[in-house]
Design an enzyme around this catalytic site. Sequence first.
Site, PDB file in Angstrom:
ATOM      1  N   LYS A  13       0.831  -1.218   0.000  1.00 19.93           N
ATOM      2  CA  LYS A  13       0.000   0.000   0.000  1.00 19.93           C
ATOM      3  C   LYS A  13       0.859   1.260   0.000  1.00 19.93           C
ATOM      4  CE  LYS A  13      -2.056  -0.855   3.970  1.00 19.93           C
ATOM      5  NZ  LYS A  13      -1.521  -2.178   4.362  1.00 19.93           N
ATOM      6  N   ARG A  88      -9.149   1.396   8.753  1.00 23.21           N
ATOM      7  CA  ARG A  88      -8.766   0.015   9.010  1.00 23.21           C
ATOM      8  C   ARG A  88      -9.884  -0.757   9.694  1.00 23.21           C
ATOM      9  NH1 ARG A  88      -2.911   0.677   8.963  1.00 23.21           N
ATOM     10  NH2 ARG A  88      -1.825  -1.288   9.158  1.00 23.21           N
ATOM     11  N   ARG A 123      11.447  -6.370   4.493  1.00 20.37           N
ATOM     12  CA  ARG A 123      11.003  -4.989   4.428  1.00 20.37           C
ATOM     13  C   ARG A 123      11.845  -4.110   5.353  1.00 20.37           C
ATOM     14  NH1 ARG A 123       4.902  -2.792   4.746  1.00 20.37           N
ATOM     15  NH2 ARG A 123       5.002  -3.102   6.988  1.00 20.37           N
ATOM     16  N   ARG A 156      11.387  -2.466  10.882  1.00 22.22           N
ATOM     17  CA  ARG A 156      10.386  -1.945  11.815  1.00 22.22           C
ATOM     18  C   ARG A 156      10.167  -2.944  12.945  1.00 22.22           C
ATOM     19  NH1 ARG A 156       5.199  -0.217   8.391  1.00 22.22           N
ATOM     20  NH2 ARG A 156       4.141  -1.198  10.124  1.00 22.22           N
ATOM     21  N   ARG A 167      -0.501  -9.108  13.211  1.00 19.34           N
ATOM     22  CA  ARG A 167      -1.026  -8.033  12.344  1.00 19.34           C
ATOM     23  C   ARG A 167      -1.896  -8.613  11.232  1.00 19.34           C
ATOM     24  NH1 ARG A 167       3.964  -5.013  10.411  1.00 19.34           N
ATOM     25  NH2 ARG A 167       2.492  -3.521   9.554  1.00 19.34           N
TER      26      ARG A 167
HETATM   27  P1  AMP Z   1       1.087   0.527   9.018  1.00 22.57           P
HETATM   28  O1  AMP Z   1       2.354   1.282   8.854  1.00 22.57           O
HETATM   29  O2  AMP Z   1      -0.034   1.091   8.188  1.00 22.57           O
HETATM   30  O3  AMP Z   1       1.272  -0.950   8.819  1.00 22.57           O
HETATM   31  O4  AMP Z   1       0.640   0.729  10.531  1.00 22.57           O
HETATM   32  C1  AMP Z   1       1.444   0.284  11.623  1.00 22.57           C
HETATM   33  C2  AMP Z   1       0.621   0.151  12.877  1.00 22.57           C
HETATM   34  O5  AMP Z   1       0.039   1.425  13.210  1.00 22.57           O
HETATM   35  C3  AMP Z   1      -0.566  -0.803  12.768  1.00 22.57           C
HETATM   36  O6  AMP Z   1      -0.201  -2.143  13.008  1.00 22.57           O
HETATM   37  C4  AMP Z   1      -1.480  -0.244  13.855  1.00 22.57           C
HETATM   38  O7  AMP Z   1      -1.045  -0.617  15.142  1.00 22.57           O
HETATM   39  C5  AMP Z   1      -1.261   1.260  13.711  1.00 22.57           C
HETATM   40  N1  AMP Z   1      -2.221   1.874  12.761  1.00 22.57           N
HETATM   41  C6  AMP Z   1      -1.940   2.441  11.555  1.00 22.57           C
HETATM   42  N2  AMP Z   1      -3.065   2.909  10.969  1.00 22.57           N
HETATM   43  C7  AMP Z   1      -4.078   2.616  11.825  1.00 22.57           C
HETATM   44  C8  AMP Z   1      -5.486   2.819  11.789  1.00 22.57           C
HETATM   45  N3  AMP Z   1      -6.092   3.401  10.743  1.00 22.57           N
HETATM   46  N4  AMP Z   1      -6.211   2.387  12.854  1.00 22.57           N
HETATM   47  C9  AMP Z   1      -5.628   1.796  13.921  1.00 22.57           C
HETATM   48  N5  AMP Z   1      -4.313   1.551  14.001  1.00 22.57           N
HETATM   49  C10 AMP Z   1      -3.531   1.966  12.968  1.00 22.57           C
END
Ligand code: AMP
Length: 210
Positions: A13, A88, A123, A156, A167
């Site tokens: 994404k 999400r 990654r 990360r 996740r």
């Molecule tokens: P990402 O970088 O998009 O994979 O996000 C990393 C982490 O941030 C996720 O595993 C969640 O813990 C948190 N996170 C990111 N976006 C959201 C969202 N829209 N709602 C809730 N948690 C989020």
Amino acid sequence: MNLIFLGAPGAGKGTQAESVSTKYGLPAVSTGNMLREAVKNGTEAGLKAKSFMDAGDLVPDEVVIGILKDRIALDDAKNGFILDGFPRTVEQAEALERMGVNIDKVINIHVADEKIIARMSGRRVCGDCGASYHIEYKPVKTEGVCDLCKGEVVLRDDDKPETVLMRLKTYHEKTAPLIEFYGNRGKLRTVEGQEEIKDTTKLTFEAIDV
Ligand code: AMP
């Protein structure tokens, strides 16, 4: 034009949102990047978010929705934006509708779970600017150094194998219902994630332009 990128963690994404951002001149808004920044800076939102992120769970809606609302109110988002990682949950999608935000298309990048698990170990992310890399598919030019800002490129915390499984579980339980949500609204376009990033980008542009 307002777009949403949907997909499992590691589906691509963020990478595709960056390409679309460059092509259409719209800001890519990543709630994950904003939350990581908040954690790094020790802000109130960051302190609330950290334990959920470390556990591979979602950060509570009231934290994320507030951050998102402030971000899309900024000037650079007035002609449109690309959401990466938001909404999400169905509740977040409903909150977006209540804000009066009209979404043009939702690009759902589909990648099978087995492939996700294999991909995530390679990654990497820039600890300073949040740019994403992959040791095989999108390597940095200089080992450990971000091409864009020269920051340090790291694994990360939540890309560690045990967190990735959590996740993915969270994705299937809480985020995948959005496929039906946006399908019912006629907004969903599914793109099959390809081995090569540029091939997925081509399919993504086609899905946006038709
Ligand atoms: P990402 O970088 O998009 O994979 O996000 C990393 C982490 O941030 C996720 O595993 C969640 O813990 C948190 N996170 C990111 N976006 C959201 C969202 N829209 N709602 C809730 N948690 C989020």
